[in-house]
Motif scaffolding. Structure first.
Motif, short mmCIF file in Angstrom:
data_model
loop_
_atom_site.label_atom_id
_atom_site.label_comp_id
_atom_site.label_asym_id
_atom_site.label_seq_id
_atom_site.Cartn_x
_atom_site.Cartn_y
_atom_site.Cartn_z
N GLN A 1 -5.46 11.67 -7.89
CA GLN A 1 -6.63 10.80 -8.05
C GLN A 1 -7.67 11.30 -7.04
OE1 GLN A 1 -6.32 6.85 -6.46
NE2 GLN A 1 -7.84 5.99 -7.86
N THR B 1 -7.58 2.84 5.25
CA THR B 1 -8.61 2.69 6.29
C THR B 1 -8.25 1.61 7.32
OG1 THR B 1 -9.78 1.26 4.76
CG2 THR B 1 -10.55 3.52 4.90
N ARG B 2 -7.52 0.58 6.89
CA ARG B 2 -7.18 -0.49 7.83
C ARG B 2 -6.08 -0.06 8.80
NH1 ARG B 2 -5.13 -4.53 3.99
NH2 ARG B 2 -4.72 -2.60 2.86
P1 TTP Z 1 -4.90 -0.76 -0.78
O1 TTP Z 1 -3.97 -1.28 0.25
O2 TTP Z 1 -5.86 -1.69 -1.43
O3 TTP Z 1 -5.72 0.47 -0.22
P2 TTP Z 1 -5.31 1.52 0.87
O4 TTP Z 1 -3.84 1.72 0.88
O5 TTP Z 1 -6.14 2.74 0.71
O6 TTP Z 1 -5.68 0.81 2.25
P3 TTP Z 1 -7.09 0.36 2.89
O7 TTP Z 1 -7.54 -0.84 2.12
O8 TTP Z 1 -6.70 0.06 4.29
O9 TTP Z 1 -8.05 1.52 2.83
O10 TTP Z 1 -4.08 -0.07 -1.96
C1 TTP Z 1 -2.92 -0.60 -2.55
C2 TTP Z 1 -2.07 0.54 -3.04
O11 TTP Z 1 -2.73 1.31 -4.04
C3 TTP Z 1 -1.71 1.51 -1.97
O12 TTP Z 1 -0.39 1.94 -2.23
C4 TTP Z 1 -2.69 2.65 -2.14
C5 TTP Z 1 -2.94 2.65 -3.62
N1 TTP Z 1 -4.28 3.05 -4.06
C6 TTP Z 1 -4.44 4.21 -4.77
O13 TTP Z 1 -3.48 4.95 -5.02
N2 TTP Z 1 -5.69 4.55 -5.21
C7 TTP Z 1 -6.79 3.77 -4.98
O14 TTP Z 1 -7.88 4.12 -5.44
C8 TTP Z 1 -6.59 2.56 -4.20
C9 TTP Z 1 -7.76 1.67 -3.90
C10 TTP Z 1 -5.34 2.25 -3.78
#
Ligand code: TTP
Length: 396
Positions: free
Chosen positions: A78, A12-13
């Motif tokens: 997931q 999202t970021r």
């Molecule tokens: P984040 O960087 O915390 O989440 P995101 O990549 O979705 O970014 P944003 O916060 O901008 O929405 O996630 C760290 C890593 O983990 C990244 O590789 C994505 C992964 N991830 C998952 O696979 N499943 C999840 O439920 C989450 C939260 C993250």
């Protein structure tokens, strides 16, 4: 050892860039971001990659297929992105021994990932100036040989060692993946790490270099890193009247026309057309089927697949999504007159990028009218258009 690579997040970021292309598939030099993570795991000796996919996951599956660089690849879906522990838990059925877990949106130095795999159970750490923004590891007092604790975003950090999102877990950790939701409502892998720390001597492996790619300017930094690793290679059609300096890669099927000057590191991907008379400065990625035309100067930027900057433009420190069209004479400002760091809007909030130079982030399909001026740190949402001659000072 199997390596679970987390690539299900919504990113999202990273919006608007991650709207139709999931963040792990955004371009970093000659491959998607997550491919660099997968490469690191394979080079470190992973015998199978388990990719956890979710948001726009089919594009990840299409890229890697069932085998990548001679290593089998399998997938776990997931459905809801409820946290990193939950993401690993989605891959549980694939796990049958010690396993590594890597964030699919992080770049790591290879030597550290090699050591991580050798030192299992182990966790990668990076020394940072402001640890309170991270998960912080504490280590034993006798010399930091093993990790004694992990705490999320502490007000008083015990060390300056931040958790860098790469782990080698013992087989037993497979049974510890169901953790309660944290204060921010996510099932976090740090709680799994905490449990491993209690039961095992977990080795901290310090990274020399690491990048968490969460926001658009970090995608630029990722490209700066990986473009600098490329060696000069000219396979495309390059005019005798073009000047290519330093580590420039022109892929087969790309065209560089007369009068062009390219200063590496730069990568011109297949189907791209540069020139005539364009000036491409490092570190720049010109993506597949993109066009950089006459009298365009572009530096330190990512130009994604199918995007055109065709006439009389300056583009600096910018990320252009797919199929963007900058009209003739569009210019990007990437520096403030007061020299202050450029701010950018992330999830509705203005945050500092920490960069003195940062230009525009344009979502897929954005189009500017001729002679548009774009101010530093500007975001154009996907599909947005500007009128001829506009000066755009607010996000659209
Ligand atoms: P984040 O960087 O915390 O989440 P995101 O990549 O979705 O970014 P944003 O916060 O901008 O929405 O996630 C760290 C890593 O983990 C990244 O590789 C994505 C992964 N991830 C998952 O696979 N499943 C999840 O439920 C989450 C939260 C993250």
């Amino acid at each position: 050892m199997k390596a679970v690579v987390l690539a299900a997040g919504q990113g999202t970021r990273m919006r608007p860039l991650s709207e139709s292309v999931p963040k792990p598939m955004l371009p970093v030099a000659d491959r998607p971001l997550v491919a660099h993570t997968v490469d690191a795991a394979i080079t470190a000796g992973a015998d199978e990659i388990v990719l956890v996919i979710g948001y726009e996951g089919e594009t990840v599956r299409d890229y890697f297929g069932s085998e990548y660089r001679g290593t089998p690849v399998s997938y776990a879906v997931q459905d809801e992105q409820t946290g990193t522990a939950d993401a690993v838990n989605a891959a549980r059925a694939h796990l049958d021994g010690p396993f590594a877990v890597l964030n699919g949106d992080n770049l790591y130095d290879q030597a550290a990932i090699d050591r991580l795999f050798e030192a299992c159970p182990a966790v990668c750490a990076i020394e940072v100036d402001e640890p309170s923004n991270y998960g912080v590891l504490s280590t034993d007092e006798s010399g930091g040989d093993y990790v004694t604790g992990i705490v999320e975003k502490p007000a008083e950090p015990p060390t300056n060692l931040a958790n860098a999102g790469a782990y080698a877990f013992p087989a037993e950790a497979r049974e510890w993946l169901e953790v309660p939701a944290s204060e921010r409502g996510e099932h976090e892998i740090t709680d799994v790490v905490a449990r491993v720390i209690e039961a095992y001597e977990m080795t901290p492996v310090t990274l020399e270099r690491w990048l968490d790619v969460g926001r658009p300017w970090e995608l630029l930094e990722a490209n700066e890193w990986k473009l600098a690793d490329l060696d000069r290679r000219i396979d495309g059609d390059v005019s005798e009247d073009a000047t290519l300096e330093g580590d420039v890669v022109v892929e087969d099927g790309a065209t560089v026309e007369p009068g062009v000057v390219i200063e590496g590191p730069a990568l011109i991907r297949e189907g791209a057309d540069v020139g005539p008379n364009a000036y491409v400065r490092g570190a720049t990625l010109v993506g597949p089927d993109a066009e950089v035309g006459h009298a365009v100067e572009i530096k330190n930027s990512v130009v994604s697949r199918g995007t055109s900057v065709s006439h009389l433009s300056y583009v600096g420190d910018s990320v252009l999504g797919r199929d963007v069209n900058l009209g003739a004479g569009t210019n990007v400002a990437n520096l403030r007159h007061d020299d202050a760091d450029i701010k950018f809007t992330v999830k509705g909030e203005r945050v500092t990028t920490g960069r003195r130079k940062f230009g525009v982030v344009a979502g897929d399909g954005a189009k500017t009218g001729i002679n548009t001026s774009l101010t530093p740190g500007l975001k154009l949402e996907s599909g947005v258009t500007t009128r001829p001659g506009e000066t755009v000072e607010r996000d659209r």
